[in-house]
Design a protein around this motif. Structure first.
Motif, PDB file in Angstrom:
ATOM      1  N   THR A  60      -8.701  -0.492   4.675  1.00  0.00           N
ATOM      2  CA  THR A  60      -9.897  -0.561   3.837  1.00  0.00           C
ATOM      3  C   THR A  60      -9.927  -1.867   3.051  1.00  0.00           C
ATOM      4  O   THR A  60     -10.973  -2.527   2.960  1.00  0.00           O
ATOM      5  CB  THR A  60      -9.946   0.649   2.877  1.00  0.00           C
ATOM      6  OG1 THR A  60      -9.947   1.844   3.650  1.00  0.00           O
ATOM      7  CG2 THR A  60     -11.173   0.601   1.993  1.00  0.00           C
ATOM      8  N   ALA A  61      -8.776  -2.236   2.491  1.00  0.00           N
ATOM      9  CA  ALA A  61      -8.702  -3.479   1.714  1.00  0.00           C
ATOM     10  C   ALA A  61      -8.977  -4.689   2.598  1.00  0.00           C
ATOM     11  O   ALA A  61      -9.687  -5.625   2.191  1.00  0.00           O
ATOM     12  CB  ALA A  61      -7.334  -3.606   1.054  1.00  0.00           C
ATOM     13  N   TYR A 119     -12.524  -8.996   4.533  1.00  0.00           N
ATOM     14  CA  TYR A 119     -13.260  -9.676   5.602  1.00  0.00           C
ATOM     15  C   TYR A 119     -14.723  -9.860   5.217  1.00  0.00           C
ATOM     16  O   TYR A 119     -15.312 -10.922   5.441  1.00  0.00           O
ATOM     17  CB  TYR A 119     -13.150  -8.895   6.915  1.00  0.00           C
ATOM     18  CG  TYR A 119     -13.885  -9.563   8.051  1.00  0.00           C
ATOM     19  CD1 TYR A 119     -13.351 -10.682   8.677  1.00  0.00           C
ATOM     20  CD2 TYR A 119     -15.122  -9.097   8.483  1.00  0.00           C
ATOM     21  CE1 TYR A 119     -14.020 -11.314   9.713  1.00  0.00           C
ATOM     22  CE2 TYR A 119     -15.804  -9.720   9.516  1.00  0.00           C
ATOM     23  CZ  TYR A 119     -15.247 -10.832  10.127  1.00  0.00           C
ATOM     24  OH  TYR A 119     -15.913 -11.457  11.142  1.00  0.00           O
ATOM     25  N   LEU A 120     -15.306  -8.843   4.617  1.00  0.00           N
ATOM     26  CA  LEU A 120     -16.711  -8.939   4.206  1.00  0.00           C
ATOM     27  C   LEU A 120     -16.911  -9.979   3.108  1.00  0.00           C
ATOM     28  O   LEU A 120     -17.982 -10.572   3.009  1.00  0.00           O
ATOM     29  CB  LEU A 120     -17.217  -7.572   3.739  1.00  0.00           C
ATOM     30  CG  LEU A 120     -17.315  -6.501   4.820  1.00  0.00           C
ATOM     31  CD1 LEU A 120     -17.687  -5.163   4.202  1.00  0.00           C
ATOM     32  CD2 LEU A 120     -18.324  -6.912   5.890  1.00  0.00           C
ATOM     33  N   GLU A 179      -1.594   3.000   5.428  1.00  0.00           N
ATOM     34  CA  GLU A 179      -2.305   2.322   6.525  1.00  0.00           C
ATOM     35  C   GLU A 179      -3.815   2.325   6.268  1.00  0.00           C
ATOM     36  O   GLU A 179      -4.485   1.315   6.452  1.00  0.00           O
ATOM     37  CB  GLU A 179      -2.001   3.005   7.864  1.00  0.00           C
ATOM     38  CG  GLU A 179      -0.607   2.799   8.379  1.00  0.00           C
ATOM     39  CD  GLU A 179      -0.394   1.436   9.019  1.00  0.00           C
ATOM     40  OE1 GLU A 179      -1.380   0.727   9.296  1.00  0.00           O
ATOM     41  OE2 GLU A 179       0.770   1.086   9.239  1.00  0.00           O
ATOM     42  N   ASP A 180      -4.328   3.474   5.835  1.00  0.00           N
ATOM     43  CA  ASP A 180      -5.761   3.575   5.526  1.00  0.00           C
ATOM     44  C   ASP A 180      -6.148   2.647   4.387  1.00  0.00           C
ATOM     45  O   ASP A 180      -7.178   1.969   4.441  1.00  0.00           O
ATOM     46  CB  ASP A 180      -6.140   5.009   5.156  1.00  0.00           C
ATOM     47  CG  ASP A 180      -6.079   5.962   6.326  1.00  0.00           C
ATOM     48  OD1 ASP A 180      -6.034   5.493   7.485  1.00  0.00           O
ATOM     49  OD2 ASP A 180      -6.065   7.190   6.078  1.00  0.00           O
ATOM     50  N   ALA A 228       0.834  -1.201   0.000  1.00  0.00           N
ATOM     51  CA  ALA A 228       0.000   0.000   0.000  1.00  0.00           C
ATOM     52  C   ALA A 228       0.871   1.253   0.000  1.00  0.00           C
ATOM     53  O   ALA A 228       0.560   2.232  -0.684  1.00  0.00           O
ATOM     54  CB  ALA A 228      -0.939  -0.011   1.201  1.00  0.00           C
ATOM     55  N   PHE A 229       1.969   1.223   0.746  1.00  0.00           N
ATOM     56  CA  PHE A 229       2.883   2.364   0.778  1.00  0.00           C
ATOM     57  C   PHE A 229       3.493   2.599  -0.598  1.00  0.00           C
ATOM     58  O   PHE A 229       3.622   3.739  -1.056  1.00  0.00           O
ATOM     59  CB  PHE A 229       3.986   2.159   1.812  1.00  0.00           C
ATOM     60  CG  PHE A 229       5.007   3.260   1.799  1.00  0.00           C
ATOM     61  CD1 PHE A 229       4.718   4.487   2.361  1.00  0.00           C
ATOM     62  CD2 PHE A 229       6.228   3.072   1.193  1.00  0.00           C
ATOM     63  CE1 PHE A 229       5.647   5.520   2.329  1.00  0.00           C
ATOM     64  CE2 PHE A 229       7.165   4.094   1.149  1.00  0.00           C
ATOM     65  CZ  PHE A 229       6.866   5.321   1.731  1.00  0.00           C
ATOM     66  N   LEU A 230       3.869   1.524  -1.265  1.00  0.00           N
ATOM     67  CA  LEU A 230       4.447   1.664  -2.598  1.00  0.00           C
ATOM     68  C   LEU A 230       3.431   2.230  -3.586  1.00  0.00           C
ATOM     69  O   LEU A 230       3.798   2.931  -4.523  1.00  0.00           O
ATOM     70  CB  LEU A 230       4.982   0.315  -3.083  1.00  0.00           C
ATOM     71  CG  LEU A 230       6.173  -0.224  -2.302  1.00  0.00           C
ATOM     72  CD1 LEU A 230       6.492  -1.648  -2.719  1.00  0.00           C
ATOM     73  CD2 LEU A 230       7.386   0.673  -2.466  1.00  0.00           C
ATOM     74  N   LEU A 231       2.157   1.940  -3.379  1.00  0.00           N
ATOM     75  CA  LEU A 231       1.115   2.493  -4.242  1.00  0.00           C
ATOM     76  C   LEU A 231       0.833   3.958  -3.934  1.00  0.00           C
ATOM     77  O   LEU A 231       0.610   4.758  -4.835  1.00  0.00           O
ATOM     78  CB  LEU A 231      -0.178   1.692  -4.102  1.00  0.00           C
ATOM     79  CG  LEU A 231      -0.180   0.296  -4.710  1.00  0.00           C
ATOM     80  CD1 LEU A 231      -1.427  -0.457  -4.295  1.00  0.00           C
ATOM     81  CD2 LEU A 231      -0.082   0.379  -6.221  1.00  0.00           C
TER      82      LEU A 231
END
Length: 160
Positions: free
Chosen positions: A39-40, A45-46, A34-35, A23-26
Motif C-alpha cells: 500500500t505504501a 508511486y502515485l 506485506e500489505d 512494516a513487519f516491525l510496525l
C-alpha cells in the motif's frame, strides 16, 4: 512515464526487503506487513512526480507506512467483536532466535500502537528522535515521552 516506472522499479528492487522489515516491525504480522508495504509503495508511486528529494524516499515511504498503519488500527471495524460458536485457533508467532529476544519482541508487540511505532523507529530502525518525530508526524517531545513510557512499560513487564 517510462522513466518514472523505471526509477520506481529500481527503487522497489533495491529497498523492498528493508521496507517489508519495517512494516513487519510496525504490524507484527508478516502478511499484514506485506500489505502495508504494498500500500505504501502504491501511494509512493502515485506521488512519484511530486517527490522532489529522491534521496529521502525511505523517509517518505516510512511516513506513508506509519500513517497507513495508524489509519488501519483506528478504523472502527477492526475493533468490532464478532461472536462465533467456535474460538478460532491462532497461530503463535515466534522469532527464529529464542530466549530473551523473543520475550522482548513479544512485549514490544503488546505496546500500544503509538508507543510501538516510536520504539520500532527509534531502536529497530535506528532513527534519531527528529527523524522519528518526522515519520510519526509529531514533536520530538512526543517521541521522547512515548519512547520513555514504552521503555518503562517494557522494564516493568520484564521484571515480572
Amino acid at each position: 512515464m517510462a522513466d518514472r516506472t523505471a526509477e520506481f522499479s529500481a527503487y522497489v528492487a533495491a529497498r523492498h526487503h528493508a521496507l517489508v522489515r519495517t512494516a513487519f516491525l510496525l504490524t507484527g504480522d508478516h502478511h499484514t506487513a506485506e500489505d502495508l508495504a504494498q500500500t505504501a509503495l502504491a501511494r509512493t508511486y502515485l506521488a512519484w512526480e511530486r517527490i522532489r528529494d529522491k534521496g529521502s524516499l525511505d523517509a517518505y515511504v516510512r511516513r506513508v507506512m506509519v500513517n497507513e498503519h495508524t489509519t488501519w488500527w483506528r478504523r472502527a471495524w477492526r475493533r468490532r467483536e464478532r461472536s462465533t460458536d467456535n474460538v478460532p485457533e491462532r497461530e503463535v508467532w515466534s522469532p527464529p532466535d529464542m530466549g530473551e529476544r523473543a520475550e522482548v519482541w513479544t512485549l514490544v508487540c503488546s505496546l500500544p500502537p503509538r508507543q510501538r511505532a516510536a520504539v520500532v523507529l527509534r531502536y529497530y530502525e535506528d532513527l534519531s528522535e527528529a527523524e522519528t518525530a518526522q515519520a510519526l508526524g509529531c514533536s520530538v517531545g512526543t517521541v521522547k515521552s512515548q519512547t520513555s513510557r514504552a521503555i518503562a512499560t517494557l522494564r516493568e513487564r520484564l521484571g515480572r
